[in-house]
Design a protein around this motif. Structure first.
Motif, mmCIF file in Angstrom:
data_model
loop_
_atom_site.group_PDB
_atom_site.id
_atom_site.type_symbol
_atom_site.label_atom_id
_atom_site.label_comp_id
_atom_site.label_asym_id
_atom_site.label_seq_id
_atom_site.Cartn_x
_atom_site.Cartn_y
_atom_site.Cartn_z
ATOM 1 N N SER A 1 0.764 -1.232 0.000
ATOM 2 C CA SER A 1 0.000 0.000 0.000
ATOM 3 C C SER A 1 0.799 1.288 0.000
ATOM 4 N N GLY A 2 1.537 1.545 -1.081
ATOM 5 C CA GLY A 2 2.216 2.821 -1.231
ATOM 6 C C GLY A 2 3.463 3.019 -0.407
ATOM 7 N N VAL A 3 3.994 1.975 0.205
ATOM 8 C CA VAL A 3 5.222 2.099 0.983
ATOM 9 C C VAL A 3 6.410 1.852 0.060
ATOM 10 N N THR A 4 7.377 2.770 0.098
ATOM 11 C CA THR A 4 8.612 2.582 -0.655
ATOM 12 C C THR A 4 9.784 2.554 0.329
ATOM 13 N N ILE A 5 10.809 1.804 -0.039
ATOM 14 C CA ILE A 5 12.004 1.675 0.795
ATOM 15 C C ILE A 5 13.172 2.273 0.029
ATOM 16 N N ARG A 6 13.945 3.085 0.724
ATOM 17 C CA ARG A 6 15.108 3.713 0.095
ATOM 18 C C ARG A 6 16.272 3.749 1.078
ATOM 19 N N ASP A 7 17.474 3.907 0.533
ATOM 20 C CA ASP A 7 18.651 4.105 1.368
ATOM 21 C C ASP A 7 18.589 5.494 1.993
ATOM 22 N N ALA A 8 18.997 5.582 3.240
ATOM 23 C CA ALA A 8 19.048 6.882 3.908
ATOM 24 C C ALA A 8 20.172 7.720 3.322
ATOM 25 N N ARG A 9 19.983 9.028 3.402
ATOM 26 C CA ARG A 9 20.963 10.003 2.937
ATOM 27 C C ARG A 9 21.351 10.899 4.125
ATOM 28 N N PRO A 10 22.465 11.619 4.003
ATOM 29 C CA PRO A 10 22.848 12.510 5.100
ATOM 30 C C PRO A 10 21.747 13.492 5.495
ATOM 31 N N ASP A 11 20.916 13.917 4.548
ATOM 32 C CA ASP A 11 19.859 14.862 4.916
ATOM 33 C C ASP A 11 18.712 14.196 5.681
ATOM 34 N N ASP A 12 18.805 12.877 5.910
ATOM 35 C CA ASP A 12 17.831 12.151 6.731
ATOM 36 C C ASP A 12 18.240 12.074 8.209
ATOM 37 N N LEU A 13 19.361 12.677 8.580
ATOM 38 C CA LEU A 13 19.864 12.526 9.955
ATOM 39 C C LEU A 13 18.848 12.903 11.018
ATOM 40 N N ASP A 14 18.163 14.008 10.853
ATOM 41 C CA ASP A 14 17.178 14.410 11.869
ATOM 42 C C ASP A 14 16.037 13.393 11.958
ATOM 43 N N THR A 15 15.643 12.849 10.827
ATOM 44 C CA THR A 15 14.602 11.816 10.810
ATOM 45 C C THR A 15 15.088 10.558 11.510
ATOM 46 N N ILE A 16 16.319 10.157 11.249
ATOM 47 C CA ILE A 16 16.891 8.967 11.888
ATOM 48 C C ILE A 16 16.944 9.162 13.403
ATOM 49 N N ILE A 17 17.394 10.327 13.829
ATOM 50 C CA ILE A 17 17.441 10.619 15.275
ATOM 51 C C ILE A 17 16.044 10.553 15.872
ATOM 52 N N ALA A 18 15.064 11.107 15.189
ATOM 53 C CA ALA A 18 13.688 11.058 15.694
ATOM 54 C C ALA A 18 13.201 9.617 15.813
#
Length: 165
Positions: free
Chosen positions: A2-19
């Motif tokens: 249902s519309g879920v995609t998986i991608r490699d994290a990028r440096p601009d994802d750091l705040d999301t990863i921390i959250a």
């Protein structure tokens, strides 16, 4: 899924990863142990020698989950494996298939990288996660117990080592 995609994290994802890490720590009742900060994660995930990798699950343009993993090695198999350190899907996104999609992508990476296995740990009280893992074919390794050396015990053992010559 249902519309879920998986991608490699990028440096601009750091705040999301921390959250995600903080939300997982809260869920596991371990917020007091969550010490990772932006600089640490930038260095160890995206620096010159990355120690781990992250996958992000997106749904309708928003990050809804993540998987943080790294390689280990089985001397018995003579091949690498993937160890899933953290898997987390935001509570409001559970049921969309993001957790399964993240694990399916990890399984694909394991096969592509000639890994013998995909392993992880789960807290023994986390019945919903255990049921989910059983439903996808995960099995408990009941004959093994996790051991850990950290903090003062790690420093003490290190200081007892003979200096390198």
């Amino acid at each position: 899924m249902s519309g879920v995609t998986i991608r490699d994290a990028r440096p601009d994802d750091l705040d999301t990863i921390i959250a995600f890490i903080r939300a997982l720590a809260d869920y596991e009742r371990l917020a007091h142990e969550a010490k990772a900060d932006r600089d640490m994660l930038a260095r160890h995930l995206f620096g010159p020698r990355p120690m781990a990798e992250v996958l992000i699950a997106d749904h309708e343009g928003a990050a809804v989950g993540f998987a943080l993993f790294f390689h280990n090695f089985s001397t018995f198999e003579g091949r690498p494996g993937i160890y899933l350190e953290d898997l987390f899907v935001r509570p409001e996104a559970r049921g969309l298939g993001a957790g399964r999609a993240l694990l399916a992508r990890l399984a694909t990476l394991a096969i592509e990288r000639d890994c013998a296995r995909l392993e992880w740990s789960v807290l023994d009280w986390n019945a919903p996660a255990i049921a989910f893992y059983r439903a996808i074919g995960g099995r408990a390794m009941d004959e093994w117990t996790v051991q850990r050396l950290d903090g003062e015990a790690l420093v003490a053992l290190s200081s007892s080592a003979n200096p390198r010559r």
